[in-house]
Write an enzyme that holds these catalytic residues in place. Structure first.
Site, mmCIF file in Angstrom:
data_model
loop_
_atom_site.group_PDB
_atom_site.id
_atom_site.type_symbol
_atom_site.label_atom_id
_atom_site.label_comp_id
_atom_site.label_asym_id
_atom_site.label_seq_id
_atom_site.Cartn_x
_atom_site.Cartn_y
_atom_site.Cartn_z
ATOM 1 N N SER A 126 0.841 -1.195 0.000
ATOM 2 C CA SER A 126 0.000 0.000 0.000
ATOM 3 C C SER A 126 0.873 1.239 0.000
ATOM 4 O O SER A 126 1.985 1.218 0.545
ATOM 5 C CB SER A 126 -0.888 0.014 1.258
ATOM 6 O OG SER A 126 -1.552 1.252 1.390
ATOM 7 N N TYR A 139 -2.128 -1.118 10.104
ATOM 8 C CA TYR A 139 -2.186 -1.287 8.651
ATOM 9 C C TYR A 139 -0.919 -0.750 8.001
ATOM 10 O O TYR A 139 -0.301 -1.427 7.180
ATOM 11 C CB TYR A 139 -3.416 -0.566 8.097
ATOM 12 C CG TYR A 139 -3.579 -0.718 6.611
ATOM 13 C CD1 TYR A 139 -4.151 -1.872 6.074
ATOM 14 C CD2 TYR A 139 -3.168 0.289 5.734
ATOM 15 C CE1 TYR A 139 -4.301 -2.019 4.706
ATOM 16 C CE2 TYR A 139 -3.316 0.150 4.370
ATOM 17 C CZ TYR A 139 -3.888 -1.006 3.861
ATOM 18 O OH TYR A 139 -4.025 -1.145 2.499
#
Length: 172
Positions: A126, A139
């Protein structure tokens, strides 16, 4: 939606896609959609947060298909919060799905890729693993680990003709 889009695209390129999800109906829905377009797909339900499920999944796919040419590690969860707000369970669940599953799946798939003379692994990291967003510590850190994991695998298995790359989408 990233996983279903990847599955549809690979199937349209001629791959027999095995769609995996913890939710059997969800996995079968994507596989059925692919089959309705005249392409090859099957579905396997597995909880990839569990190492044993990862190894059983790979064993099942190898028994049915004979080999795995491409492994796409796309599953991910985002439990929000800064370090004081996120629970220990959410931290552990994030790492179990976002990075531990990749470890287990790659460990199960790579030996047969070596034996077959190569393969490809694509991991979904990401942008937030590279440039963290506030209040998403688990995350962000797990996706940074995916980027490093990918680089390490790439270096270790390039001599075996296994390509390992990561994609880093922005917010979806």
């Amino acid at each position: 939606g990233i996983g279903s889009a990847i599955s549809r695209r690979l199937a349209s390129e001629g791959a027999h896609v095995v769609v995996t999800d913890v939710n059997a109906a969800s996995a079968e829905g994507v596989a059925a959609e692919i089959r309705s377009g005249g392409h090859k797909a099957s579905a396997v339900a597995a909880d990839i947060a569990k190492g044993d499920d990862c190894h059983a999944l790979v064993k099942q796919v190898l028994a049915a298909q004979g080999h795995i040419d491409v492994l796409v590690n796309n599953a991910g969860i985002n439990r929000r919060g800064n370090i004081l707000a996120i629970s220990e369970d959410d931290w552990q669940a994030t790492f179990a799905v976002n990075i531990d599953a990749m470890f287990h799946l790659c460990r199960a798939v790579i030996p047969q890729m070596i034996e077959r003379g190569g393969g490809a692994i694509v991991n979904t990291a990401s942008q937030w693993g590279l440039h963290p967003a506030p209040n998403h510590i688990a995350y962000n850190v797990s996706k940074a680990a995916v980027a490093s994991f990918t680089q390490n695998l790439g270096h270790d298995y390039a001599p075996h003709k296994i390509r390992v790359n990561a994609v880093c989408p922005g917010e979806i």
